[in-house]
Design a protein around this motif. Structure first.
Motif, PDB file in Angstrom:
ATOM      1  N   ALA A  92     -14.321  46.175  32.844  1.00 60.70           N
ATOM      2  CA  ALA A  92     -12.929  45.915  32.488  1.00 60.70           C
ATOM      3  C   ALA A  92     -12.269  47.240  32.159  1.00 60.70           C
ATOM      4  O   ALA A  92     -12.933  48.208  31.770  1.00 60.70           O
ATOM      5  CB  ALA A  92     -12.844  44.956  31.295  1.00 60.70           C
ATOM      6  N   GLY A  93     -10.971  47.286  32.320  1.00 56.45           N
ATOM      7  CA  GLY A  93     -10.235  48.500  32.029  1.00 56.45           C
ATOM      8  C   GLY A  93      -8.947  48.198  31.301  1.00 56.45           C
ATOM      9  O   GLY A  93      -8.284  47.188  31.572  1.00 56.45           O
ATOM     10  N   SER A  94      -8.608  49.059  30.366  1.00 55.33           N
ATOM     11  CA  SER A  94      -7.350  48.900  29.639  1.00 55.33           C
ATOM     12  C   SER A  94      -6.533  50.173  29.768  1.00 55.33           C
ATOM     13  O   SER A  94      -7.068  51.267  29.956  1.00 55.33           O
ATOM     14  CB  SER A  94      -7.610  48.605  28.161  1.00 55.33           C
ATOM     15  OG  SER A  94      -7.989  49.787  27.467  1.00 55.33           O
ATOM     16  N   GLU A  95      -5.238  50.007  29.648  1.00 56.87           N
ATOM     17  CA  GLU A  95      -4.317  51.134  29.696  1.00 56.87           C
ATOM     18  C   GLU A  95      -3.092  50.747  28.890  1.00 56.87           C
ATOM     19  O   GLU A  95      -2.681  49.584  28.904  1.00 56.87           O
ATOM     20  CB  GLU A  95      -3.948  51.457  31.157  1.00 56.87           C
ATOM     21  CG  GLU A  95      -3.000  52.597  31.355  1.00 56.87           C
ATOM     22  CD  GLU A  95      -3.491  53.884  30.716  1.00 56.87           C
ATOM     23  OE1 GLU A  95      -2.785  54.379  29.820  1.00 56.87           O
ATOM     24  OE2 GLU A  95      -4.576  54.369  31.074  1.00 56.87           O
ATOM     25  N   ILE A  96      -2.519  51.692  28.199  1.00 56.89           N
ATOM     26  CA  ILE A  96      -1.332  51.370  27.417  1.00 56.89           C
ATOM     27  C   ILE A  96      -0.101  51.244  28.306  1.00 56.89           C
ATOM     28  O   ILE A  96       0.833  50.511  28.009  1.00 56.89           O
ATOM     29  CB  ILE A  96      -1.104  52.413  26.293  1.00 56.89           C
ATOM     30  CG1 ILE A  96      -0.165  51.853  25.224  1.00 56.89           C
ATOM     31  CG2 ILE A  96      -0.607  53.742  26.858  1.00 56.89           C
ATOM     32  CD1 ILE A  96      -0.161  52.630  23.933  1.00 56.89           C
ATOM     33  N   PHE A  97      -0.121  51.959  29.454  1.00 55.81           N
ATOM     34  CA  PHE A  97       1.000  51.924  30.387  1.00 55.81           C
ATOM     35  C   PHE A  97       0.739  50.949  31.526  1.00 55.81           C
ATOM     36  O   PHE A  97      -0.274  51.043  32.210  1.00 55.81           O
ATOM     37  CB  PHE A  97       1.232  53.313  30.992  1.00 55.81           C
ATOM     38  CG  PHE A  97       1.785  54.326  30.027  1.00 55.81           C
ATOM     39  CD1 PHE A  97       3.101  54.265  29.613  1.00 55.81           C
ATOM     40  CD2 PHE A  97       0.980  55.345  29.547  1.00 55.81           C
ATOM     41  CE1 PHE A  97       3.610  55.209  28.728  1.00 55.81           C
ATOM     42  CE2 PHE A  97       1.476  56.285  28.670  1.00 55.81           C
ATOM     43  CZ  PHE A  97       2.791  56.214  28.263  1.00 55.81           C
ATOM     44  N   SER A  98       1.668  50.060  31.755  1.00 51.73           N
ATOM     45  CA  SER A  98       1.538  49.149  32.896  1.00 51.73           C
ATOM     46  C   SER A  98       1.550  49.904  34.217  1.00 51.73           C
ATOM     47  O   SER A  98       0.938  49.474  35.195  1.00 51.73           O
ATOM     48  CB  SER A  98       2.679  48.129  32.877  1.00 51.73           C
ATOM     49  OG  SER A  98       2.569  47.291  31.739  1.00 51.73           O
ATOM     50  N   ALA A  99       2.231  51.059  34.269  1.00 50.16           N
ATOM     51  CA  ALA A  99       2.288  51.854  35.500  1.00 50.16           C
ATOM     52  C   ALA A  99       0.897  52.283  35.944  1.00 50.16           C
ATOM     53  O   ALA A  99       0.591  52.296  37.140  1.00 50.16           O
ATOM     54  CB  ALA A  99       3.186  53.078  35.295  1.00 50.16           C
TER      55      ALA A  99
END
Length: 288
Positions: A108-115
């Motif tokens: 799984a991966g997370s990012e604060i920016f939707s871009a």
């Protein structure tokens, strides 16, 4: 388990809504969004950098060397991790390599920016991606391993992030970190990358231990290329940050030479050599 960001109730990952208060993350482009107020703009990084990274990562000596080191470390120190969360997955370059190297693992991966997530989801459609704030991770005891690769230096509250990672790991789970090292290497390149700090090993070790981890392995890397890095950084002091941002764009012939040096360095690390100095630090820690 998931952790409700509204009432702290723990509930199964398969459930979208909290059974206690019915809170659930919004969906943006079909992906869970846990910190929507920060999804478009947040301190510590620029969303415009994702396109630049995606253009240079594949084939670049530094990104490839880091991927090889991460994959080796998981095989050597956390063989049975089973599930992996990359916090701050960016364009998905690392996570794509991990999914290929460990096809049986749940990634799984997370990012604060939707871009950034749009790049990552295109690279690895089968992964579980989400938008979230690393200072408030919506999991508890869920993952066998968590990775943050050149992420921690962007966040003022790095100790909070380490504590959140600790809570999100299952007992005995592993944390893998890469961070830029040595404050004396600070240059316009760091300003362009929106770094808050470069780490000293002792400072990083103290913060990791304070969060509840034992350190399994810690070494510098980009050690053999440190003289070249120093020359590059020191010669760029005083230049515009946008100019300094071109550091990773190198000529093909030079990229091949630098890659060979990083391969040799990796062999030494695999045999047990811990480099005291280097442009970056790589750390593996275990949840106590």
């Amino acid at each position: 388990m998931k952790r409700c960001l509204s009432c702290d109730t723990l509930y199964p990952v398969s459930d979208m809504a909290c059974p206690a208060c019915r809170w659930q993350p919004a969906l943006e482009n079909g992906l869970p969004t846990y910190a929507p107020a920060l999804s478009a703009e947040s301190p510590g990084f620029k969303a415009s950098h994702f396109a630049e990274l995606a253009a240079v990562e594949t084939g670049n000596f530094w990104f490839e060397a880091r991927n090889r080191l991460i994959i080796w470390a998981l095989r050597h120190y956390a063989r049975d991790f089973g599930s992996f969360l990359e916090v701050g997955c960016g364009t998905g370059y690392v996570l794509t390599a991990l999914a290929a190297a460990f096809p049986q693992a749940r990634v799984a991966g997370s990012e604060i920016f939707s871009a950034g997530l749009s790049f990552a989801a295109n690279r690895l459609p089968g992964a579980g991606f989400m938008q979230m704030d690393a200072r408030d991770i919506p999991f508890s005891g869920e993952y066998g391993a968590i990775g943050m690769f050149d992420v921690l230096e962007h966040i003022v509250e790095d100790e909070t992030v380490l504590s959140q990672a600790h809570a999100s790991l299952r007992p005995g789970g592993h944390l893998l970190l890469t961070v830029p090292q040595h404050q004396w290497l600070w240059s316009a390149t760091d300003e362009y990358a929106c770094h808050v700090r470069r780490y000293a090993a002792a400072d990083l070790h103290a913060k990791v231990r304070a969060a509840g981890f034992s350190i399994v392995r810690s070494t510098s890397f980009v050690a053999m290329l440190l003289p070249l890095m120093m020359l590059s950084r020191f010669s760029r002091r005083g230049v515009d940050a946008e100019v300094a941002g071109a550091e990773l764009s190198v000529a093909p012939w030079l990229n091949r030479l630098l890659s060979a040096a990083m391969v040799a360095e990796a062999r030494m690390i695999r045999t047990g050599v811990d480099f005291p100095v280097g442009g970056s630090r790589f750390l593996i820690a275990r949840k106590l």
